[in-house]
Design a protein around this motif. Sequence first.
Motif, PDB file in Angstrom:
ATOM      1  N   TYR A 144      26.525  39.612 -45.019  1.00  0.00           N
ATOM      2  CA  TYR A 144      27.826  40.276 -45.149  1.00  0.00           C
ATOM      3  C   TYR A 144      28.391  40.400 -46.561  1.00  0.00           C
ATOM      4  O   TYR A 144      29.526  40.838 -46.707  1.00  0.00           O
ATOM      5  N   ARG A 145      27.641  40.012 -47.594  1.00  0.00           N
ATOM      6  CA  ARG A 145      28.205  40.139 -48.953  1.00  0.00           C
ATOM      7  C   ARG A 145      27.710  41.396 -49.681  1.00  0.00           C
ATOM      8  O   ARG A 145      27.995  41.562 -50.858  1.00  0.00           O
ATOM      9  N   SER A 150      25.584  38.079 -37.934  1.00  0.00           N
ATOM     10  CA  SER A 150      26.455  37.050 -38.522  1.00  0.00           C
ATOM     11  C   SER A 150      25.850  35.658 -38.652  1.00  0.00           C
ATOM     12  O   SER A 150      26.245  34.920 -39.553  1.00  0.00           O
ATOM     13  N   ASN A 153      23.739  30.829 -50.904  1.00  0.00           N
ATOM     14  CA  ASN A 153      23.118  29.554 -51.284  1.00  0.00           C
ATOM     15  C   ASN A 153      23.153  28.536 -50.144  1.00  0.00           C
ATOM     16  O   ASN A 153      22.167  27.858 -49.858  1.00  0.00           O
ATOM     17  N   GLU A 184      19.264  26.363 -43.846  1.00  0.00           N
ATOM     18  CA  GLU A 184      18.761  26.605 -42.487  1.00  0.00           C
ATOM     19  C   GLU A 184      17.230  26.490 -42.447  1.00  0.00           C
ATOM     20  O   GLU A 184      16.542  26.952 -43.363  1.00  0.00           O
ATOM     21  N   ILE A 224      31.328  28.151 -47.430  1.00  0.00           N
ATOM     22  CA  ILE A 224      32.764  27.947 -47.174  1.00  0.00           C
ATOM     23  C   ILE A 224      33.221  26.789 -48.079  1.00  0.00           C
ATOM     24  O   ILE A 224      33.249  26.978 -49.298  1.00  0.00           O
TER      25      ILE A 224
HETATM   26  C1  LIG Z   1      24.309  29.819 -38.185  1.00  0.00           C
HETATM   27  C2  LIG Z   1      25.690  29.893 -38.691  1.00  0.00           C
HETATM   28  N1  LIG Z   1      26.389  28.765 -38.888  1.00  0.00           N
HETATM   29  C3  LIG Z   1      27.663  28.829 -39.336  1.00  0.00           C
HETATM   30  C4  LIG Z   1      28.248  30.030 -39.603  1.00  0.00           C
HETATM   31  C5  LIG Z   1      29.680  30.094 -40.088  1.00  0.00           C
HETATM   32  N2  LIG Z   1      29.677  30.490 -41.498  1.00  0.00           N
HETATM   33  C6  LIG Z   1      29.873  31.758 -41.848  1.00  0.00           C
HETATM   34  S1  LIG Z   1      29.684  31.989 -43.439  1.00  0.00           S
HETATM   35  C7  LIG Z   1      29.341  30.390 -43.734  1.00  0.00           C
HETATM   36  C8  LIG Z   1      29.048  29.932 -45.137  1.00  0.00           C
HETATM   37  C9  LIG Z   1      27.873  30.599 -45.692  1.00  0.00           C
HETATM   38  O1  LIG Z   1      27.757  30.251 -47.032  1.00  0.00           O
HETATM   39  P1  LIG Z   1      26.668  30.898 -47.970  1.00  0.00           P
HETATM   40  O2  LIG Z   1      25.389  31.000 -47.258  1.00  0.00           O
HETATM   41  O3  LIG Z   1      26.654  30.186 -49.250  1.00  0.00           O
HETATM   42  O4  LIG Z   1      27.169  32.379 -48.149  1.00  0.00           O
HETATM   43  P2  LIG Z   1      28.521  32.904 -48.797  1.00  0.00           P
HETATM   44  O5  LIG Z   1      29.439  33.217 -47.668  1.00  0.00           O
HETATM   45  O6  LIG Z   1      29.058  31.809 -49.681  1.00  0.00           O
HETATM   46  O7  LIG Z   1      28.142  34.105 -49.552  1.00  0.00           O
HETATM   47  C10 LIG Z   1      29.403  29.675 -42.566  1.00  0.00           C
HETATM   48  C11 LIG Z   1      29.189  28.210 -42.464  1.00  0.00           C
HETATM   49  C12 LIG Z   1      27.480  31.186 -39.378  1.00  0.00           C
HETATM   50  N3  LIG Z   1      27.957  32.412 -39.588  1.00  0.00           N
HETATM   51  N4  LIG Z   1      26.217  31.090 -38.938  1.00  0.00           N
END
Ligand SMILES: Cc1ncc(C[n+]2csc(CCOP(=O)(O)OP(=O)(O)O)c2C)c(N)n1
Length: 802
Positions: free
Chosen positions: A77-78, A144, A188, A193, A221
């Motif tokens: 989503y970025r 998502s 990051n 995962e 987050i």
């Molecule tokens: C499997 C999963 N776990 C939790 C979430 C909730 N969630 C959405 S965004 C996010 C943080 C993701 O951080 P990062 O991968 O660093 O990407 P950023 O949003 O900072 O670009 C979380 C925990 C999710 N969407 N999917």
Amino acid sequence: MKIDKQKEELKISFEDFKKQILEDYKIAFLSRECSILGRREVFSGKGKFGIFGDGKELPQLALNHFFKNGDFRSGYYRDQTLLFAQGLLTVENVFAALYADLDIEREPMSGGRQMGGHFVTSSRDKDGNWLKIIDKKNHSGDISPTGSQMPRLLGLAQASKIYRNHKTKSRDLFSKNGNEIAWGTIGNASTSEGMFFETINAAGVMQVPMVISVWDDGYGISVSNKDQTTKESISEALRGFKRSKDQLGIEIISVKGWDYLALIEAYEFASKLARKSHVPVLVHVTELTQPLGHSSSGSHERYKSKKRLEWEKEYDCNTKMRAWILKEGFTSEEDLEIIEKNISKEVKTSRRNAWEAYQNPILKEKEILNTFLVQIKKQTNNDPNVQLIFSELNSVLELGYKDIISAGRKLNLLLKKNSISSLKNFEKWFSKLNFLIRNKISSNLYSVSIEELQKYKAKPPLYDEKPNSVDGRIIIRDNFEVLFKKYDNLLMFGEDVGKIGDVNQGLEGLQSKFGELRISDTGIREVTIVGQGIGLSLRGLRPIAEIQYLDYILYCIQILSDDLASMNYRTVGKQIAPLIIRTRGHRLEGIWHSGSPMGGMIHLLRGIHILTPRNMTQAAGFYNTLMQIEQPAIVIESLNGYRLKEKLPNNLGEYTVALGRIEVMKQGTDVTVISYGSTLRIVQESEKRLLQEGISIEIIDIQSLIPFDLNEEIRKSIVKTNRILIVDEDVPGGASSYILQQLIEKQNIFSLLDCSPKLLSAKAHRPAYGGDGDYFSKPSVDDVFESIYSIMNESNPNKHPL
Ligand SMILES: Cc1ncc(C[n+]2csc(CCOP(=O)(O)OP(=O)(O)O)c2C)c(N)n1
């Protein structure tokens, strides 16, 4: 020095280079303005949730310069800036998505189904034919669950390898000599995962052209890299995967996300390596920021220190680029200000336009409803509730279709209660709108329509006069051989699939006939086996991915559910992944080779067809059918059926078994016994003893759990018997309850029943090992006999006493 080098590498003049930089800056600025205004739109209540690409603009602009037609992105989503740069997203589109505009033209990413920030491009024309995706920049449909874009990325990259080495008839639509890169993006934190590591490992083994960018802003987050990643750096943590002079592996690059020239250089290097030599590359883009915080649902001041927030301001990639442009003298401060002012204005205007375009058709429908007020009042003898419904509707500020439909439903009931004659115009308008909107929300769960499936005419298996009786696995094997000859884009892969031709030898000898590219072994990694299948099928290939045992499908159930099952729905049919999953299961031995988690699968995997053939002839027939249509499906072969004898058909690869059709295996009059897979044999074994008791059963093989009995033939049987027993080896209340729900709600059998419907399943615990374990865990012939006998006892206790 650096600039000169870049100009030279890109083979453009200084003027053009300057122009490119300014164009990039404009997009970066526009993208940021969208993020800022979009966030505000959520706070004003117009949008429900906002997640944007702020702070990640620059690396996407650099990457874009190396993204070519035919390439695919599998990201998250970025990535709005990349799509802006490629002309695949407009400002209006961004706002239409925030409002959940149901119009697919205005909200082309999902017709209002997905949150904003989830992107897709179309691979199909309006009639469902493949577009020439080699001429387009492609984005596989985002989802998502973070990290889940990785498995699919592997398959998207593998497709290039296949196309480079194997010429299929339709290759020109999808590839130019396998030169396409699969571009992955991931945050990051999401690299924590498991599926990220699984993908990295598989890519290193397979040497496929993917470039994964990690957008590293230090947080997921609120959780920082300290609590996310070993050594607080994914590129450091992955060092062991790095290729060397002597060993294949992954190329790993690290680059600062605010340094435009360094980014260009990094992506130039990465893309050359991946495109030409099919080396997977990881680009760790560090020192990125998140100026607006994670999303509209909270502020980052809660978890970032003052110092960090100040640093983020200073290192904001757009701010840095702006300062660099001025420092290099590409333009003046005044000019930049004018550019920025115009863009801000443009974004504001587009936002207004998007809101109006979203609201106008809804307002129009409200006006139509208002024209019925007088008539409805009259028809309902001035029921005061009518005025109330209209007043409520007309006071809604941000109107949705739901408000109109909700009012319409209430009015409908009032009219039905009060009316002497019906109000035809109102009814016509209401039912049309109701249908239209519901269809906009719920269409395209499956790629093949029910009507098409109902029309489908199966070709039965044909037999010689004296057919050979062979082990079931021979039928499967020889049928696959015909399919490999018939479909040049068919590929099969999985654990032990290649060299030994699967653990039950259903592919014995086929790798040596069709090559390692088409029939291949994989590591033990169910998630990315499915990911390979999804990605390959998005690029026009027809993969059959094998999950060795049904019990291990739980490893990949998430990706099947989140990615494959939702693909057609979330993209409104713009992308399809007609992946076939082959697996084997139900009854064999012990806790992990006797599972039959069909209820779980049925409920988690709507969007995928789930087929449970009772023997290998039926299984082969399903594969033949599935190769003719484009619908993801799972075929579960009976694990204990490979060595059972079956008649060998003489039209292998040709005969088909229709989806969603039951088969009456034996006619009877007293009880309809419905089952599928291995338990059918148990039911058949009980038949003789039942006959001795004067009980005649009709045995039905459902064989296709999704789609389910499209022609409602089970009902016809129940009309005759008025009694049913459903037998399976799932847990109580699992698939058997689904079957009953289908019969009661869809086939309306309730009034046909003379006694309560009976369900016979396995125990709630996992099946125990050994003969006793099986007998006491799963339905036995005795259990089936007694269940049927007790049904007859309920009907006629004198004749069948207990
Ligand atoms: C499997 C999963 N776990 C939790 C979430 C909730 N969630 C959405 S965004 C996010 C943080 C993701 O951080 P990062 O991968 O660093 O990407 P950023 O949003 O900072 O670009 C979380 C925990 C999710 N969407 N999917």
